[in-house]
Write an enzyme that holds these catalytic residues in place. Structure first.
Site, PDB file in Angstrom:
ATOM      1  CG  LEU A   1      -2.415  14.824  13.053  1.00 32.34           C
ATOM      2  CD1 LEU A   1      -1.133  15.343  12.388  1.00 32.34           C
ATOM      3  CD2 LEU A   1      -3.531  15.860  12.851  1.00 32.34           C
ATOM      4  CB  THR A  32     -22.701  11.962  21.260  1.00 29.94           C
ATOM      5  OG1 THR A  32     -23.816  11.861  20.371  1.00 29.94           O
ATOM      6  CG2 THR A  32     -22.302  10.544  21.649  1.00 29.94           C
ATOM      7  CG  ASP A  33     -27.843  13.757  20.546  1.00 27.27           C
ATOM      8  OD1 ASP A  33     -26.948  13.149  19.913  1.00 27.27           O
ATOM      9  OD2 ASP A  33     -28.707  14.460  19.985  1.00 27.27           O
ATOM     10  CD  GLU A  34     -25.096   9.675  17.161  1.00 27.96           C
ATOM     11  OE1 GLU A  34     -24.941   8.483  16.887  1.00 27.96           O
ATOM     12  OE2 GLU A  34     -24.753  10.605  16.411  1.00 27.96           O
ATOM     13  CE1 TYR A  41     -19.069   8.650  18.129  1.00 23.16           C
ATOM     14  CE2 TYR A  41     -21.450   8.901  17.859  1.00 23.16           C
ATOM     15  CZ  TYR A  41     -20.217   9.426  18.217  1.00 23.16           C
ATOM     16  OH  TYR A  41     -20.134  10.726  18.677  1.00 23.16           O
ATOM     17  CE  LYS A  92     -18.218  10.323  22.473  1.00 20.61           C
ATOM     18  NZ  LYS A  92     -16.923  11.057  22.599  1.00 20.61           N
ATOM     19  CE  LYS A 100     -18.956  12.057  11.332  1.00 23.30           C
ATOM     20  NZ  LYS A 100     -18.094  12.825  12.169  1.00 23.30           N
ATOM     21  CE1 TYR A 141     -26.211   7.021   3.742  1.00 19.36           C
ATOM     22  CE2 TYR A 141     -26.258   7.038   6.139  1.00 19.36           C
ATOM     23  CZ  TYR A 141     -25.542   7.064   4.954  1.00 19.36           C
ATOM     24  OH  TYR A 141     -24.178   7.128   4.995  1.00 19.36           O
ATOM     25  CG  ASP A 169     -32.487   3.589   6.607  1.00 16.65           C
ATOM     26  OD1 ASP A 169     -31.657   4.502   6.800  1.00 16.65           O
ATOM     27  OD2 ASP A 169     -33.597   3.536   7.173  1.00 16.65           O
TER      28      ASP A 169
HETATM   29  P1  NAD Z   1     -13.854  14.357  14.236  1.00 14.47           P
HETATM   30  O1  NAD Z   1     -13.925  12.950  13.730  1.00 14.47           O
HETATM   31  O2  NAD Z   1     -14.010  15.491  13.277  1.00 14.47           O
HETATM   32  O3  NAD Z   1     -12.446  14.565  14.979  1.00 14.47           O
HETATM   33  C1  NAD Z   1     -11.895  13.624  15.832  1.00 14.47           C
HETATM   34  C2  NAD Z   1     -10.445  14.018  16.100  1.00 14.47           C
HETATM   35  O4  NAD Z   1      -9.892  13.083  17.033  1.00 14.47           O
HETATM   36  C3  NAD Z   1      -9.553  13.961  14.851  1.00 14.47           C
HETATM   37  O5  NAD Z   1      -8.725  15.098  14.794  1.00 14.47           O
HETATM   38  C4  NAD Z   1      -8.717  12.699  15.065  1.00 14.47           C
HETATM   39  O6  NAD Z   1      -7.433  12.773  14.469  1.00 14.47           O
HETATM   40  C5  NAD Z   1      -8.615  12.663  16.583  1.00 14.47           C
HETATM   41  N1  NAD Z   1      -8.383  11.302  17.083  1.00 14.47           N
HETATM   42  C6  NAD Z   1      -9.028  10.166  16.749  1.00 14.47           C
HETATM   43  N2  NAD Z   1      -8.514   9.121  17.417  1.00 14.47           N
HETATM   44  C7  NAD Z   1      -7.531   9.626  18.214  1.00 14.47           C
HETATM   45  C8  NAD Z   1      -6.629   9.043  19.161  1.00 14.47           C
HETATM   46  N3  NAD Z   1      -6.634   7.713  19.391  1.00 14.47           N
HETATM   47  N4  NAD Z   1      -5.767   9.844  19.805  1.00 14.47           N
HETATM   48  C9  NAD Z   1      -5.744  11.184  19.564  1.00 14.47           C
HETATM   49  N5  NAD Z   1      -6.546  11.782  18.674  1.00 14.47           N
HETATM   50  C10 NAD Z   1      -7.433  11.006  18.012  1.00 14.47           C
HETATM   51  O7  NAD Z   1     -14.919  14.428  15.411  1.00 14.47           O
HETATM   52  P2  NAD Z   1     -15.867  15.639  15.865  1.00 14.47           P
HETATM   53  O8  NAD Z   1     -17.090  15.621  15.054  1.00 14.47           O
HETATM   54  O9  NAD Z   1     -15.064  16.877  15.971  1.00 14.47           O
HETATM   55  O10 NAD Z   1     -16.272  15.136  17.327  1.00 14.47           O
HETATM   56  C11 NAD Z   1     -15.458  15.473  18.451  1.00 14.47           C
HETATM   57  C12 NAD Z   1     -16.068  14.879  19.700  1.00 14.47           C
HETATM   58  O11 NAD Z   1     -17.389  15.375  19.877  1.00 14.47           O
HETATM   59  C13 NAD Z   1     -16.199  13.354  19.654  1.00 14.47           C
HETATM   60  O12 NAD Z   1     -15.892  12.855  20.926  1.00 14.47           O
HETATM   61  C14 NAD Z   1     -17.658  13.114  19.321  1.00 14.47           C
HETATM   62  O13 NAD Z   1     -18.105  11.889  19.867  1.00 14.47           O
HETATM   63  C15 NAD Z   1     -18.311  14.299  20.002  1.00 14.47           C
HETATM   64  N6  NAD Z   1     -19.580  14.759  19.413  1.00 14.47           N
HETATM   65  C16 NAD Z   1     -19.653  15.042  18.087  1.00 14.47           C
HETATM   66  C17 NAD Z   1     -20.846  15.530  17.553  1.00 14.47           C
HETATM   67  C18 NAD Z   1     -20.962  15.899  16.083  1.00 14.47           C
HETATM   68  O14 NAD Z   1     -22.048  16.278  15.639  1.00 14.47           O
HETATM   69  N7  NAD Z   1     -19.893  15.868  15.294  1.00 14.47           N
HETATM   70  C19 NAD Z   1     -21.956  15.698  18.383  1.00 14.47           C
HETATM   71  C20 NAD Z   1     -21.839  15.386  19.743  1.00 14.47           C
HETATM   72  C21 NAD Z   1     -20.639  14.936  20.233  1.00 14.47           C
HETATM   73  P1  TYD Z   2     -24.408  11.925  10.276  1.00 13.04           P
HETATM   74  O1  TYD Z   2     -23.969  13.260   9.797  1.00 13.04           O
HETATM   75  O2  TYD Z   2     -23.572  10.726   9.947  1.00 13.04           O
HETATM   76  O3  TYD Z   2     -24.619  12.054  11.857  1.00 13.04           O
HETATM   77  P2  TYD Z   2     -25.299  11.020  12.914  1.00 13.04           P
HETATM   78  O4  TYD Z   2     -25.559   9.728  12.268  1.00 13.04           O
HETATM   79  O5  TYD Z   2     -24.234  10.904  13.955  1.00 13.04           O
HETATM   80  O6  TYD Z   2     -26.536  11.693  13.396  1.00 13.04           O
HETATM   81  O7  TYD Z   2     -25.871  11.636   9.721  1.00 13.04           O
HETATM   82  C1  TYD Z   2     -26.932  12.528  10.005  1.00 13.04           C
HETATM   83  C2  TYD Z   2     -28.191  11.946   9.396  1.00 13.04           C
HETATM   84  O8  TYD Z   2     -28.073  11.942   7.971  1.00 13.04           O
HETATM   85  C3  TYD Z   2     -28.437  10.484   9.788  1.00 13.04           C
HETATM   86  O9  TYD Z   2     -29.830  10.294   9.946  1.00 13.04           O
HETATM   87  C4  TYD Z   2     -27.936   9.691   8.595  1.00 13.04           C
HETATM   88  C5  TYD Z   2     -28.200  10.629   7.428  1.00 13.04           C
HETATM   89  N1  TYD Z   2     -27.248  10.525   6.280  1.00 13.04           N
HETATM   90  C6  TYD Z   2     -27.748  10.372   4.976  1.00 13.04           C
HETATM   91  O10 TYD Z   2     -28.965  10.300   4.747  1.00 13.04           O
HETATM   92  N2  TYD Z   2     -26.841  10.298   3.952  1.00 13.04           N
HETATM   93  C7  TYD Z   2     -25.491  10.363   4.150  1.00 13.04           C
HETATM   94  O11 TYD Z   2     -24.716  10.250   3.160  1.00 13.04           O
HETATM   95  C8  TYD Z   2     -25.010  10.544   5.485  1.00 13.04           C
HETATM   96  C9  TYD Z   2     -23.538  10.629   5.761  1.00 13.04           C
HETATM   97  C10 TYD Z   2     -25.930  10.622   6.520  1.00 13.04           C
END
Ligand code: NAD
Ligand code: TYD
Length: 339
Positions: free
Chosen positions: A35, A125-127, A153, A157, A192, A210, A275
Site C-alpha cells: 500500500l 514491461t516493453d520499456e 524505471y 525492470k 499516468k 510533454y 519534455d
Molecule cells: P501501480 O503503480 O498501479 O501498482 C503497483 C502496486 O504495487 C501498488 O499497489 C503498490 O502499493 C504495490 N507496491 C509497490 N511497492 C511494493 C512493495 N515493495 N511491496 C509490495 N507491494 C508494493 O502499477 P501498475 O501500473 O498496476 O503496474 C503493475 C506491474 O505491471 C508493474 O510491475 C509494472 O512494471 C508492470 N507494467 C505496467 C504497465 C502499465 O502500463 N501500467 C505496462 C507494462 C507492465
Molecule cells: P505514462 O502514462 O507515464 O507511461 P510511460 O511513460 O510508462 O509510457 O506516459 C505515457 C506517455 O505520455 C509518455 O510519452 C509521456 C506522456 N505524458 C505526457 O505527455 N504528459 C503527462 O502528464 C504524462 C504523465 C505523460
C-alpha cells in the site's frame, strides 16, 4: 490452487485479481501489497468479503514477512505485479525503484526456491527494450530485441527480468516473464497519461503534454493484459518471455484530443510543457509469439476501451477525487507547476 498476487492493490494487479476470482471461483487468491501511494485498498472493496480472497499488507522486500506468508499459504503460483511503476518518479528518485523492483523480485524468488512453487511469473514491461525510431514503422519489439533501457524505471525492470531468467538457469526455478505495452482502463492511478488527462479535463485544468506530444505508445486495455497473464501462467513454457501488445500505436497528442472530444472539452486546455528527460520516442510490440503459442489476441478495440475507461472515471469520481485531493497534490505541484 493458491496464487499469491503481489501489488494487487494497484492498477493492473487489482484488475487481474477481479479476473481470476471470477474465472476460477475455486482458486484462492492472496494479495500481498505494501500500500504505497499507488496502492489503494478501496480498489479491492468488492472482493474483500470473498472467502477465496485474502489481503495481506506487506513489503515484497521484507524477507521475514514474505517467508511467513509462504509458510502459511503454501502458494502454487506467484504473480509479481508489485513495483514502483512511474517513469517520472524514477527520474526524481531512483533508489526506491531499485529496492522494490530488483531486491523485491529477488526476495520473492528466494521464497519460491525455499518453499517450492509450480510457477513464478514476472510481470514486466516493453520499456526494457528501450525505444524505436519514428521513421521505421516496420520495426517492432519481439522477444529477441536486445534489452536497452532509458529510464531508472525501465532499468530496474530489466534488471529484475535478467535476475528472473538467471534464477531459472541457475536454480531451475520454473519462471515465466511477460513484457506488456502501456495499459489503460479502470483503477489507473491518475499520475499516468490517460487517467491524468481525464481527471484534469473533467476539472477544466490544463492538460500537460510533454514536448510536442508526438511520442508513440502501444495501448492495451487492461483486461486483455490480465487474460494474457492468465494464459501464460497456465500454459506458457517455463523459462520463456512473452511479449503482450495490442498493435495499437497512438501519439500522445491524439489521445489527449480524443479525451477532449469525448468529454466535450476545448483543445485550448492542452498545454505543451518541458519534455521528460530521456523520453522514449516510440514503443510497439510484436505479439506473434503469445498469439501462435497460446492463442492470445487483444479483444478490446481502442475506440471501445477508451469509451469504457472514460465512463468508468465519470462513474467513479470518488475513487480518483480522493486520490488527487491527498498527497498527490504535492506530487503534482513538484512535477507540473512552472514546468
Ligand atoms: P501501480 O503503480 O498501479 O501498482 C503497483 C502496486 O504495487 C501498488 O499497489 C503498490 O502499493 C504495490 N507496491 C509497490 N511497492 C511494493 C512493495 N515493495 N511491496 C509490495 N507491494 C508494493 O502499477 P501498475 O501500473 O498496476 O503496474 C503493475 C506491474 O505491471 C508493474 O510491475 C509494472 O512494471 C508492470 N507494467 C505496467 C504497465 C502499465 O502500463 N501500467 C505496462 C507494462 C507492465
Ligand atoms: P505514462 O502514462 O507515464 O507511461 P510511460 O511513460 O510508462 O509510457 O506516459 C505515457 C506517455 O505520455 C509518455 O510519452 C509521456 C506522456 N505524458 C505526457 O505527455 N504528459 C503527462 O502528464 C504524462 C504523465 C505523460
Amino acid at each position: 490452487m493458491t496464487i499469491i498476487v503481489t501489488g494487487g492493490a494497484g492498477f493492473i494487479g487489482s484488475n487481474f485479481i477481479f479476473h481470476m476470482l471470477e474465472k476460477y471461483p475455486d482458486y484462492r487468491i492472496v494479495c500481498l501489497d505494501k500500500l504505497t501511494y499507488a496502492g489503494n485498498l478501496s480498489t479491492l472493496a468488492s472482493v474483500m468479503d470473498n472467502p477465496q480472497f485474502r489481503f495481506v499488507k506487506g513489503d515484497i522486500c521484507d524477507r521475514e514477512a514474505v517467508y511467513n506468508l509462504f509458510e502459511e499459504e503454501e502458494p502454487d503460483i506467484v504473480v509479481n505485479y508489485a513495483a514502483e511503476s512511474h517513469v517520472d518518479r524514477s527520474i526524481e528518485n531512483p533508489g526506491v525503484f531499485l529496492e522494490t523492483n530488483i531486491m523485491g523480485t529477488a526476495t520473492m524468488m528466494d521464497a519460491c526456491r525455499k518453499y517450492g512453487i509450480e510457477r513464478y511469473h514476472q510481470v514486466s514491461t516493453d520499456e526494457v527494450y528501450g525505444d524505436l525510431p519514428f521513421d521505421r514503422p516496420d520495426l517492432l519489439f519481439d522477444e529477441e530485441t536486445p534489452i536497452h533501457t532509458s529510464s531508472p524505471y525501465s532499468s530496474s525492470k530489466a534488471s529484475a527480468d535478467l535476475l528472473v531468467l538467471a534464477y531459472h538457469r541457475t536454480y531451475g526455478l520454473p519462471v515465466t516473464v511477460s513484457r506488456c505495452s502501456n495499459n489503460y482502463g479502470p483503477y489507473h492511478f491518475p499520475e499516468k497519461l490517460i487517467p491524468l488527462m481525464i481527471a484534469n479535463a473533467l476539472n477544466d485544468k490544463p492538460l500537460p503534454v510533454y514536448g510536442e506530444g508526438i511520442n508513440v505508445r502501444d495501448w492495451l486495455y487492461v483486461e486483455d493484459h490480465c487474460k494474457a497473464v492468465d494464459l501464460v501462467i497456465h500454459h506458457g513454457r517455463v523459462g520463456e518471455v512473452y511479449n503482450i501488445g495490442g498493435h495499437n500505436e497512438m501519439r500522445n497528442i491524439d489521445i489527449v484530443k480524443m479525451i477532449c472530444d469525448a468529454l466535450d472539452k476545448p483543445y485550448s486546455l492542452i498545454t505543451y510543457v518541458t519534455d521528460r528527460k530521456g523520453h522514449d520516442m516510440r514503443y510497439a510490440i510484436d505479439p506473434s509469439k503469445i498469439h501462435t503459442e497460446l492463442g492470445w489476441l487483444p479483444e478490446t478495440k481502442f475506440e471501445d476501451g477508451i469509451k469504457k475507461t472514460i465512463s468508468w472515471y465519470l462513474d467513479n469520481r470518488e475513487w480518483w477525487e480522493t486520490i488527487i485531493s491527498g498527497e498527490y497534490r504535492n506530487y503534482y505541484k513538484a512535477m507540473y507547476v512552472n514546468r
